[in-house]
Design a protein around this motif. Structure first.
Motif, PDB file in Angstrom:
ATOM      1  N   ALA A   1      16.898  40.599  20.170  1.00 24.41           N
ATOM      2  CA  ALA A   1      15.668  41.041  20.842  1.00 24.41           C
ATOM      3  C   ALA A   1      15.488  40.272  22.138  1.00 24.41           C
ATOM      4  O   ALA A   1      15.127  40.853  23.169  1.00 24.41           O
ATOM      5  N   ALA A   2      15.759  38.977  22.117  1.00 30.13           N
ATOM      6  CA  ALA A   2      15.642  38.156  23.327  1.00 30.13           C
ATOM      7  C   ALA A   2      16.643  38.604  24.378  1.00 30.13           C
ATOM      8  O   ALA A   2      16.312  38.722  25.563  1.00 30.13           O
TER       9      ALA A   2
ATOM     10  N   CYS B   1       8.124  46.051  16.537  1.00 30.73           N
ATOM     11  CA  CYS B   1       6.729  45.617  16.558  1.00 30.73           C
ATOM     12  C   CYS B   1       6.365  44.874  15.282  1.00 30.73           C
ATOM     13  O   CYS B   1       5.795  45.440  14.348  1.00 30.73           O
ATOM     14  N   ARG B   2       6.738  43.601  15.252  1.00 28.32           N
ATOM     15  CA  ARG B   2       6.406  42.728  14.131  1.00 28.32           C
ATOM     16  C   ARG B   2       5.919  41.407  14.709  1.00 28.32           C
ATOM     17  O   ARG B   2       6.588  40.804  15.536  1.00 28.32           O
ATOM     18  N   MET B   3       4.774  40.967  14.239  1.00 27.57           N
ATOM     19  CA  MET B   3       4.226  39.698  14.702  1.00 27.57           C
ATOM     20  C   MET B   3       4.756  38.560  13.835  1.00 27.57           C
ATOM     21  O   MET B   3       4.753  38.660  12.614  1.00 27.57           O
ATOM     22  N   ASP B   4       5.223  37.520  14.484  1.00 31.80           N
ATOM     23  CA  ASP B   4       5.678  36.313  13.795  1.00 31.80           C
ATOM     24  C   ASP B   4       4.452  35.447  13.528  1.00 31.80           C
ATOM     25  O   ASP B   4       3.762  35.033  14.461  1.00 31.80           O
ATOM     26  N   ALA B   5       4.174  35.174  12.258  1.00 28.76           N
ATOM     27  CA  ALA B   5       2.966  34.424  11.896  1.00 28.76           C
ATOM     28  C   ALA B   5       2.991  33.001  12.439  1.00 28.76           C
ATOM     29  O   ALA B   5       1.953  32.459  12.822  1.00 28.76           O
ATOM     30  N   ALA B   6       4.152  32.406  12.500  1.00 26.19           N
ATOM     31  CA  ALA B   6       4.254  31.011  12.958  1.00 26.19           C
ATOM     32  C   ALA B   6       4.008  30.880  14.458  1.00 26.19           C
ATOM     33  O   ALA B   6       3.305  29.980  14.901  1.00 26.19           O
TER      34      ALA B   6
ATOM     35  N   CYS C   1       5.077  38.704  19.161  1.00 25.15           N
ATOM     36  CA  CYS C   1       5.823  39.854  18.662  1.00 25.15           C
ATOM     37  C   CYS C   1       7.306  39.483  18.640  1.00 25.15           C
ATOM     38  O   CYS C   1       7.828  38.896  19.589  1.00 25.15           O
ATOM     39  N   GLU C   2       7.994  39.829  17.571  1.00 22.68           N
ATOM     40  CA  GLU C   2       9.416  39.512  17.448  1.00 22.68           C
ATOM     41  C   GLU C   2      10.281  40.338  18.398  1.00 22.68           C
ATOM     42  O   GLU C   2      11.424  39.973  18.648  1.00 22.68           O
ATOM     43  N   GLY C   3       9.750  41.431  18.923  1.00 24.14           N
ATOM     44  CA  GLY C   3      10.521  42.273  19.831  1.00 24.14           C
ATOM     45  C   GLY C   3      10.297  41.955  21.290  1.00 24.14           C
ATOM     46  O   GLY C   3      11.253  41.785  22.052  1.00 24.14           O
ATOM     47  N   CYS C   4       9.040  41.850  21.698  1.00 26.29           N
ATOM     48  CA  CYS C   4       8.748  41.690  23.128  1.00 26.29           C
ATOM     49  C   CYS C   4       8.197  40.317  23.494  1.00 26.29           C
ATOM     50  O   CYS C   4       7.988  40.030  24.670  1.00 26.29           O
TER      51      CYS C   4
END
Length: 73
Positions: A4-5, A29-34, A38-41
């Motif tokens: 993704a990066a 479209c997934r939010m990283d809780a830590a 967003c894990e994608g953008c």
């Protein structure tokens, strides 16, 4: 660096200095809780929510932040 990066950084290289500013969304479209990103953008929820109404200069500033976040991923 994750895929993704890499995709985000490649997309950032195609931005035109004076053209329209595209969304950095890559449909992951997934939010990283830590991290709260967003894990994608690599945007925060606040950045995602504000994107549609943001001025191009603000979008470009966000893109600069995203590039740094992606490099650190």
């Amino acid at each position: 660096m994750n895929s993704a990066a890499e995709l985000l950084l490649e997309h950032a290289r195609t931005l035109e200095a004076d053209g329209p500013v595209p969304s950095p969304c890559i449909s992951v479209c997934r939010m990283d809780a830590a991290s709260g990103l967003c894990e994608g953008c690599f945007r925060t929820l606040e950045e995602i929510a504000a994107w549609g109404l943001a001025a191009d200069e603000d979008k470009r500033a966000i893109w600069l932040e995203l590039v740094e976040r992606a490099r650190q991923a």
